[in-house]
Enzyme design. Structure first.
Site, PDB file in Angstrom:
ATOM      1  N   ARG A 169     -24.587  20.732  28.599  1.00 35.60           N
ATOM      2  CA  ARG A 169     -25.631  20.131  29.433  1.00 35.60           C
ATOM      3  C   ARG A 169     -26.137  21.315  30.211  1.00 35.60           C
ATOM      4  O   ARG A 169     -25.397  21.928  30.961  1.00 35.60           O
ATOM      5  CB  ARG A 169     -25.042  19.057  30.357  1.00 35.60           C
ATOM      6  CG  ARG A 169     -25.990  18.569  31.475  1.00 35.60           C
ATOM      7  CD  ARG A 169     -27.166  17.823  30.886  1.00 35.60           C
ATOM      8  NE  ARG A 169     -28.025  17.234  31.926  1.00 35.60           N
ATOM      9  CZ  ARG A 169     -29.106  17.824  32.442  1.00 35.60           C
ATOM     10  NH1 ARG A 169     -29.451  19.032  32.035  1.00 35.60           N
ATOM     11  NH2 ARG A 169     -29.835  17.210  33.337  1.00 35.60           N
ATOM     12  N   HIS A 172     -28.268  23.286  35.627  1.00 36.94           N
ATOM     13  CA  HIS A 172     -29.253  22.473  36.353  1.00 36.94           C
ATOM     14  C   HIS A 172     -28.747  22.085  37.726  1.00 36.94           C
ATOM     15  O   HIS A 172     -27.585  22.324  38.072  1.00 36.94           O
ATOM     16  CB  HIS A 172     -29.580  21.222  35.541  1.00 36.94           C
ATOM     17  CG  HIS A 172     -28.477  20.202  35.526  1.00 36.94           C
ATOM     18  ND1 HIS A 172     -27.315  20.373  34.816  1.00 36.94           N
ATOM     19  CD2 HIS A 172     -28.336  19.020  36.180  1.00 36.94           C
ATOM     20  CE1 HIS A 172     -26.520  19.334  35.013  1.00 36.94           C
ATOM     21  NE2 HIS A 172     -27.112  18.500  35.839  1.00 36.94           N
ATOM     22  N   HIS A 174     -29.795  18.921  41.099  1.00 32.79           N
ATOM     23  CA  HIS A 174     -30.631  17.753  41.423  1.00 32.79           C
ATOM     24  C   HIS A 174     -30.496  17.409  42.892  1.00 32.79           C
ATOM     25  O   HIS A 174     -29.627  17.952  43.591  1.00 32.79           O
ATOM     26  CB  HIS A 174     -30.300  16.551  40.542  1.00 32.79           C
ATOM     27  CG  HIS A 174     -28.900  16.535  40.017  1.00 32.79           C
ATOM     28  ND1 HIS A 174     -27.814  16.292  40.812  1.00 32.79           N
ATOM     29  CD2 HIS A 174     -28.404  16.786  38.770  1.00 32.79           C
ATOM     30  CE1 HIS A 174     -26.720  16.368  40.088  1.00 32.79           C
ATOM     31  NE2 HIS A 174     -27.033  16.680  38.850  1.00 32.79           N
ATOM     32  N   GLU A 178     -23.515  14.312  42.670  1.00 32.49           N
ATOM     33  CA  GLU A 178     -23.032  13.820  41.363  1.00 32.49           C
ATOM     34  C   GLU A 178     -21.516  13.699  41.356  1.00 32.49           C
ATOM     35  O   GLU A 178     -20.815  14.676  41.620  1.00 32.49           O
ATOM     36  CB  GLU A 178     -23.496  14.794  40.275  1.00 32.49           C
ATOM     37  CG  GLU A 178     -22.823  14.614  38.916  1.00 32.49           C
ATOM     38  CD  GLU A 178     -23.307  15.654  37.904  1.00 32.49           C
ATOM     39  OE1 GLU A 178     -24.524  15.841  37.788  1.00 32.49           O
ATOM     40  OE2 GLU A 178     -22.460  16.270  37.244  1.00 32.49           O
ATOM     41  N   HIS A 217     -25.000  23.634  38.365  1.00 26.48           N
ATOM     42  CA  HIS A 217     -23.773  23.541  37.561  1.00 26.48           C
ATOM     43  C   HIS A 217     -24.119  23.459  36.084  1.00 26.48           C
ATOM     44  O   HIS A 217     -25.250  23.179  35.712  1.00 26.48           O
ATOM     45  CB  HIS A 217     -22.944  22.328  37.986  1.00 26.48           C
ATOM     46  CG  HIS A 217     -23.724  21.048  38.084  1.00 26.48           C
ATOM     47  ND1 HIS A 217     -24.481  20.732  39.191  1.00 26.48           N
ATOM     48  CD2 HIS A 217     -23.874  20.017  37.231  1.00 26.48           C
ATOM     49  CE1 HIS A 217     -25.059  19.552  39.006  1.00 26.48           C
ATOM     50  NE2 HIS A 217     -24.716  19.089  37.827  1.00 26.48           N
ATOM     51  N   GLU A 239     -32.090  11.012  34.932  1.00 27.98           N
ATOM     52  CA  GLU A 239     -31.638  12.200  34.221  1.00 27.98           C
ATOM     53  C   GLU A 239     -32.845  13.019  33.723  1.00 27.98           C
ATOM     54  O   GLU A 239     -32.720  14.197  33.426  1.00 27.98           O
ATOM     55  CB  GLU A 239     -30.731  11.750  33.059  1.00 27.98           C
ATOM     56  CG  GLU A 239     -29.910  12.797  32.390  1.00 27.98           C
ATOM     57  CD  GLU A 239     -28.906  13.524  33.284  1.00 27.98           C
ATOM     58  OE1 GLU A 239     -28.515  13.004  34.336  1.00 27.98           O
ATOM     59  OE2 GLU A 239     -28.528  14.643  32.908  1.00 27.98           O
ATOM     60  N   HIS A 355     -12.937 -10.420  47.436  1.00 25.07           N
ATOM     61  CA  HIS A 355     -13.009  -9.470  48.544  1.00 25.07           C
ATOM     62  C   HIS A 355     -14.447  -9.044  48.762  1.00 25.07           C
ATOM     63  O   HIS A 355     -15.330  -9.412  47.976  1.00 25.07           O
ATOM     64  CB  HIS A 355     -12.136  -8.239  48.243  1.00 25.07           C
ATOM     65  CG  HIS A 355     -12.638  -7.409  47.099  1.00 25.07           C
ATOM     66  ND1 HIS A 355     -12.435  -7.744  45.782  1.00 25.07           N
ATOM     67  CD2 HIS A 355     -13.363  -6.257  47.059  1.00 25.07           C
ATOM     68  CE1 HIS A 355     -12.994  -6.842  44.986  1.00 25.07           C
ATOM     69  NE2 HIS A 355     -13.579  -5.926  45.732  1.00 25.07           N
ATOM     70  N   HIS A 357     -16.826  -5.453  50.580  1.00 21.28           N
ATOM     71  CA  HIS A 357     -16.798  -4.129  51.194  1.00 21.28           C
ATOM     72  C   HIS A 357     -17.723  -4.161  52.407  1.00 21.28           C
ATOM     73  O   HIS A 357     -18.837  -4.673  52.327  1.00 21.28           O
ATOM     74  CB  HIS A 357     -17.196  -3.055  50.178  1.00 21.28           C
ATOM     75  CG  HIS A 357     -16.310  -3.085  48.971  1.00 21.28           C
ATOM     76  ND1 HIS A 357     -15.035  -2.568  48.982  1.00 21.28           N
ATOM     77  CD2 HIS A 357     -16.477  -3.630  47.745  1.00 21.28           C
ATOM     78  CE1 HIS A 357     -14.468  -2.781  47.799  1.00 21.28           C
ATOM     79  NE2 HIS A 357     -15.331  -3.425  47.031  1.00 21.28           N
ATOM     80  N   GLU A 362     -21.334  -1.602  45.911  1.00 23.97           N
ATOM     81  CA  GLU A 362     -20.338  -1.192  44.907  1.00 23.97           C
ATOM     82  C   GLU A 362     -21.018  -1.032  43.557  1.00 23.97           C
ATOM     83  O   GLU A 362     -21.741  -1.913  43.116  1.00 23.97           O
ATOM     84  CB  GLU A 362     -19.235  -2.254  44.811  1.00 23.97           C
ATOM     85  CG  GLU A 362     -18.260  -2.031  43.659  1.00 23.97           C
ATOM     86  CD  GLU A 362     -17.138  -3.071  43.639  1.00 23.97           C
ATOM     87  OE1 GLU A 362     -16.695  -3.504  44.720  1.00 23.97           O
ATOM     88  OE2 GLU A 362     -16.713  -3.455  42.530  1.00 23.97           O
ATOM     89  N   HIS A 401     -16.843 -10.926  46.012  1.00 29.19           N
ATOM     90  CA  HIS A 401     -16.784 -10.885  44.550  1.00 29.19           C
ATOM     91  C   HIS A 401     -15.338 -10.835  44.087  1.00 29.19           C
ATOM     92  O   HIS A 401     -14.453 -10.418  44.839  1.00 29.19           O
ATOM     93  CB  HIS A 401     -17.566  -9.692  43.996  1.00 29.19           C
ATOM     94  CG  HIS A 401     -17.228  -8.373  44.634  1.00 29.19           C
ATOM     95  ND1 HIS A 401     -17.652  -8.010  45.886  1.00 29.19           N
ATOM     96  CD2 HIS A 401     -16.476  -7.334  44.192  1.00 29.19           C
ATOM     97  CE1 HIS A 401     -17.195  -6.805  46.174  1.00 29.19           C
ATOM     98  NE2 HIS A 401     -16.477  -6.375  45.170  1.00 29.19           N
TER      99      HIS A 401
END
Ligand SMILES: *[C@@H]1O[C@H](CO)[C@@H](O)[C@H](O)[C@H]1NC(C)=O
Ligand SMILES: *[C@@H]1O[C@H](CO)[C@@H](O)[C@H](O)[C@H]1NC(C)=O
Ligand SMILES: *[C@@H]1O[C@H](CO)[C@@H](O)[C@H](O)[C@H]1NC(C)=O
Length: 467
Positions: A169, A172, A174, A178, A217, A239, A355, A357, A362, A401
């Site tokens: 890859r 690059h 961004h 990531e 990276h 992407e 539960h 968050h 999520e 959820h």
């Protein structure tokens, strides 16, 4: 083909042919005169209604389908012919048109539990329905899920990527940070930060990496190649929108490049790529990683800021009868300061308990198995979604959820939060730690029931259903 089947198929074919002819066939060629201008409009005494017999649809109901809808058992439509949108006393048959494969994969869409109500934003997207971007020279591919696929997924997006052995890859960076989980195979990751500190490491399935926003990276598939999952802290990440080494060179004047690199001849740039390489075949990485450990005056990245975490070697944080939870959050992987993740294994029949968050949405990815998630979103709204290996999911903050394993194999899935540590509020623990009289008065439960609520989180429960 059995005679019975062929007769059935023939009848179906004839029915379809006559239906298409009557309902949709346009007059062909010059043999049919154009109908009179008003001849087909509205009521006409000579009109005859074609009564297709749709009452003889052959189907069978599956276990749980006739139960009271609020019991809401998972309806397994595998191995039944013509699953129907029927649950308890509600619904009706579906004569078509339809694609039954979708219904088998999504029984909670076809015949939702009676506890579903109102609307909940879409929370599921299969990577298998995403458009593939194919790399050069059969070196790999990528596909993604972002707000285009799940509009509610504003805080995180995901990419599934494959690099064959030796494939890159390309170098690059961004605007988004990531985080990545290696799904299969092995990969060499390499980066250079603002200080000029360098980093290189090899990872295999189950390991994770993180690159802060803007840090350049590259990735290269090792023996057997690699497949990994990328998670970005921006739901609109694409992407297709990354900054590339190839484009830096293709889109700066050669005169500027020559000056920038201290007076190299213009001819030095004669053979640079005209544009994006993205994923392309390369020279296999040397087995000896030290050979790629380039160090400048700033040295290597300090170990406590490591861009990788070998989670494949970590032990689960929670082991229960129903499964395991392995947490990968900034407490163990500090550089990924906002990424709090868990790899959860849920055994057949078990559920990741109900539960929510407190401060983060999520993002989910299903690595193995089949599950359903029921989301309750306030104002009486609740909806159930089905997931299979390769699907992504998204649950906005504060919504309750659960994740129920509905298949015969273990479910393995990833939960990713934007938080400084992995945490949740368990409905069971919350009510187990609330004075019982309050719970009894609120939910009209007996003392016997409330006395069995646990004071600790269960995470994954292998519970039985007793009629
Ligand atoms: C990687 O993929 C190969 C080919 O599908 C499979 O045989 C292997 O079990 C996978 N490895 C892991 C760790 O999932
Ligand atoms: C519930 O039952 C237990 C004994 O089973 C008793 O000690 C407790 O006082 C009861 N609580 C309430 C709120 O009735
Ligand atoms: C609580 O349950 C009992 C027993 O089923 C019922 O008679 C009563 O109406 C319920 N109370 C409320 C407030 O719903």
């Amino acid at each position: 083909m059995a005679p019975q089947t062929s007769t059935k198929a023939l009848v179906a074919l004839l029915a379809l042919a006559s239906f298409q002819q009557l309902a949709f066939a346009a007059p062909t060629g010059t043999t049919s005169a154009a109908p009179a201008a008003t001849g087909l409009l509205g009521y006409n005494p000579s009109n005859t209604v074609k009564n297709e017999d749709t009452d003889n649809i052959q189907y069978s109901l599956v276990p749980g389908q006739t139960d009271s809808a609020v019991i809401g058992a998972y309806l397994d439509f595998n191995n039944v012919e013509h699953p129907q949108p029927i649950r308890g006393t509600k619904g009706g048959t579906d004569p078509g048109p339809r694609t039954e494969e979708y219904d088998v994969l999504n029984p909670d869409k076809l015949a939702p539990p009676g506890t579903d109500h109102g609307g909940v934003d879409n929370a599921q997207w299969p990577m298998g329905l995403s458009h593939m971007k194919l790399g050069l020279g059969r070196a790999g591919w990528s596909r993604q899920q972002n707000v285009d696929n799940i509009p509610a997924a504003t805080e995180m997006a995901g990419v599934d990527m494959r690099l064959e052995e030796g494939a890159y890859r390309e170098l690059h960076w961004h605007k988004a940070a990531e985080w990545s989980l290696v799904l299969n195979g092995s990969v060499r990751v390499e980066a250079v930060n603002e200080e000029g500190q360098t980093f290189v490491d090899d990872l295999s399935a189950g390991d994770v990496w993180f690159f802060p926003a803007g840090v350049p990276h590259s990735l290269q598939g090792l023996k057997g190649g690699v497949e990994f999952l990328l998670v970005f802290d921006d739901g609109s990440f694409s992407e297709d929108n990354t900054f590339l080494a190839s484009e830096v060179f293709a889109h700066n004047p050669k005169e500027v490049l020559s000056k920038n690199f201290g007076g190299l001849p213009l001819s030095a740039w004669d053979n640079i790529p005209a544009g994006e390489l993205f994923i392309f075949p390369g020279t296999k990485a040397p087995t000896d990683i030290a050979a790629q450990n380039i160090v400048g005056s700033a040295g290597v990245l300090p170990i406590e800021q490591s861009y990788t975490y070998h989670a494949s070697l970590a032990s689960p944080n929670h082991v229960t009868d129903g499964g395991t939870v392995t947490v990968i959050d900034p407490l163990v992987f500090p550089i990924a300061s906002k990424f709090s993740a868990a790899i959860v294994t849920v055994k057949p029949g078990a559920i990741r308990e109900i539960h929510w968050h407190t401060t983060s949405d999520e993002w989910n990815f299903f690595i193995a198995g089949s599950a359903r998630i029921g989301i309750y979103a306030a104002q009486g709204n609740a909806r159930t979604f089905d997931y299979h290996a390769g699907d992504t999911g998204y649950i906005p903050k504060a919504m309750t959820h659960y994740v129920e394993n509905v298949g015969k194999d273990d479910v393995i899935f990833l939960e990713v939060l934007q938080a400084d540590h992995f945490s949740d509020i368990s409905v069971g623990q919350w009510l187990g730690l609330t004075p019982p009289q309050i719970v009894m008065d609120t939910l009209n439960l007996t003392n016997t029931t409330v006395s069995q609520f646990k004071k600790d989180k269960q995470y994954i429960v292998q519970g039985a259903v007793v009629a």
